[in-house]
Design a protein around this motif. Structure first.
Motif, PDB file in Angstrom:
ATOM      1  N   LEU A 121       1.803  20.599  39.747  1.00  0.00           N
ATOM      2  CA  LEU A 121       1.078  19.517  40.169  1.00  0.00           C
ATOM      3  C   LEU A 121       1.398  18.151  39.367  1.00  0.00           C
ATOM      4  O   LEU A 121       1.539  17.105  40.083  1.00  0.00           O
ATOM      5  N   LEU A 122       1.652  18.498  37.973  1.00  0.00           N
ATOM      6  CA  LEU A 122       1.800  17.199  37.143  1.00  0.00           C
ATOM      7  C   LEU A 122       3.326  16.628  37.663  1.00  0.00           C
ATOM      8  O   LEU A 122       3.551  15.578  37.601  1.00  0.00           O
ATOM      9  N   ASP A 123       4.288  17.664  37.875  1.00  0.00           N
ATOM     10  CA  ASP A 123       5.793  17.042  38.403  1.00  0.00           C
ATOM     11  C   ASP A 123       5.504  16.688  39.714  1.00  0.00           C
ATOM     12  O   ASP A 123       6.157  15.384  39.736  1.00  0.00           O
ATOM     13  N   PHE A 124       4.430  17.010  40.665  1.00  0.00           N
ATOM     14  CA  PHE A 124       4.363  16.344  41.925  1.00  0.00           C
ATOM     15  C   PHE A 124       3.820  14.847  41.740  1.00  0.00           C
ATOM     16  O   PHE A 124       4.154  13.813  42.223  1.00  0.00           O
ATOM     17  N   LEU A 125       2.924  14.741  40.684  1.00  0.00           N
ATOM     18  CA  LEU A 125       2.282  13.600  40.525  1.00  0.00           C
ATOM     19  C   LEU A 125       3.155  12.609  39.994  1.00  0.00           C
ATOM     20  O   LEU A 125       3.074  11.393  40.201  1.00  0.00           O
ATOM     21  N   LYS A 126       4.121  12.859  38.963  1.00  0.00           N
ATOM     22  CA  LYS A 126       5.142  12.139  38.231  1.00  0.00           C
ATOM     23  C   LYS A 126       6.112  11.524  39.577  1.00  0.00           C
ATOM     24  O   LYS A 126       6.299  10.405  39.321  1.00  0.00           O
ATOM     25  N   MET A 127       6.574  12.441  40.348  1.00  0.00           N
ATOM     26  CA  MET A 127       7.435  12.037  41.569  1.00  0.00           C
ATOM     27  C   MET A 127       6.727  11.140  42.373  1.00  0.00           C
ATOM     28  O   MET A 127       7.509   9.861  42.593  1.00  0.00           O
ATOM     29  N   GLU A 128       5.688  11.356  42.904  1.00  0.00           N
ATOM     30  CA  GLU A 128       4.953  10.260  43.684  1.00  0.00           C
ATOM     31  C   GLU A 128       4.503   9.108  42.997  1.00  0.00           C
ATOM     32  O   GLU A 128       4.570   7.880  43.428  1.00  0.00           O
ATOM     33  N   SER A 129       4.018   9.211  41.912  1.00  0.00           N
ATOM     34  CA  SER A 129       3.819   7.800  40.891  1.00  0.00           C
ATOM     35  C   SER A 129       5.047   7.186  40.959  1.00  0.00           C
ATOM     36  O   SER A 129       5.088   5.824  40.869  1.00  0.00           O
ATOM     37  N   GLU A 130       6.361   7.596  40.575  1.00  0.00           N
ATOM     38  CA  GLU A 130       7.492   6.769  40.551  1.00  0.00           C
ATOM     39  C   GLU A 130       7.743   6.089  41.654  1.00  0.00           C
ATOM     40  O   GLU A 130       8.248   4.982  41.725  1.00  0.00           O
ATOM     41  N   ARG A 131       7.568   7.105  42.879  1.00  0.00           N
ATOM     42  CA  ARG A 131       7.793   6.363  44.109  1.00  0.00           C
ATOM     43  C   ARG A 131       7.029   5.446  44.760  1.00  0.00           C
ATOM     44  O   ARG A 131       7.597   4.237  45.078  1.00  0.00           O
TER      45      ARG A 131
END
Length: 191
Positions: free
Chosen positions: A114-124
Motif C-alpha cells: 500500500l505504501l508503494d502504491f501511495l508513493k507511485m500515485e502521489s508522484e503521479r
C-alpha cells in the motif's frame, strides 16, 4: 453420448407437433434469473444523478416493483441514499463505495505494498499538478487550457482525468493506511 431416459423421450404424437418456441422462457431471462441483485447493483453503480425506481428498473432490465424492493434494501445497507420522497429518487452513496474499496485494499495488500502504491500515485499527482501549475484539476477549463497551450481538448481532458484519478487513489490509499480509533470497521489490519 448416452440416450435419455424413456420418460424424457418424445413419443410419436409429440414428435408430430412442432414445439411451441414462443411458450419457452427467453434465454435472457434464464441467464439473468439469479443475477437480479447484481443487475440492480450494476444499475445503481451507473447512476450519476438521482434516479427514480422506474429509471433504475430500466437500467437493470427488470420490473419497477423489484427495483423498489432492491432500492429499499440497498438503502438499508447504505449503498444508496433516498434523495426525495415524491417521487422517490435515489443516488449511489459514494462514501459507502469508498469505504468498501478501502476495506478491499486492506484485505488484498500488505502495508508495504500500500505504501508503494501511495508513493507511485502521489508522484503521479504531483507531476500532473506541476504540469498544470494549479492546486486542483477543478481549476482548469479544458477548452481554454487547450486553446492557450495548443493542445487538443481530448489530450487535456485525458491528462486532467488522470490527475483526478491519481488524487482519488491517493485519498483511498491514505485511508487504507490510516487506522482511526473509534471506527471498528476501519480498525482491520492491512496485512
Amino acid at each position: 453420448m448416452e440416450e435419455p431416459r424413456e420418460e424424457l423421450k418424445a413419443d410419436a404424437d409429440e414428435r408430430a407437433e412442432a414445439p411451441d418456441f414462443e411458450a419457452l422462457t427467453p434465454a435472457e431471462e434464464l441467464v439473468r434469473g439469479d443475477r437480479t441483485r447484481d443487475d440492480f447493483f450494476d444499475a445503481v453503480l451507473a447512476l450519476d444523478s438521482p434516479a427514480t425506481a422506474k429509471e433504475v428498473a430500466e437500467l437493470a432490465g427488470h420490473g419497477v416493483d423489484a427495483a423498489r424492493e432492491y432500492l429499499d434494501w440497498f438503502e438499508r445497507m447504505g449503498i444508496v441514499t433516498q434523495v426525495t420522497d415524491s417521487p422517490a429518487t435515489y443516488e449511489r452513496n459514494q462514501e459507502y463505495l469508498n469505504w468498501r474499496r478501502v476495506q478491499k485494499l486492506r484485505q488484498q495488500y500488505a502495508t508495504d505494498e500500500l505504501l508503494d502504491f501511495l508513493k507511485m500515485e502521489s508522484e503521479r499527482a504531483e507531476t500532473l499538478q506541476s504540469e498544470f501549475d494549479v492546486e486542483s484539476p477543478d481549476e482548469i477549463s479544458i477548452a481554454r487550457y487547450a486553446s492557450e497551450t495548443g493542445q487538443s481538448i481530448e489530450d487535456v481532458w485525458e491528462r486532467l482525468s488522470a490527475w483526478q484519478t491519481a488524487r482519488r487513489r491517493v485519498a483511498l490509499l491514505e485511508r487504507a493506511l490510516t487506522t482511526r480509533s473509534g471506527d471498528g470497521a476501519d480498525m482491520q489490519s492491512a496485512v
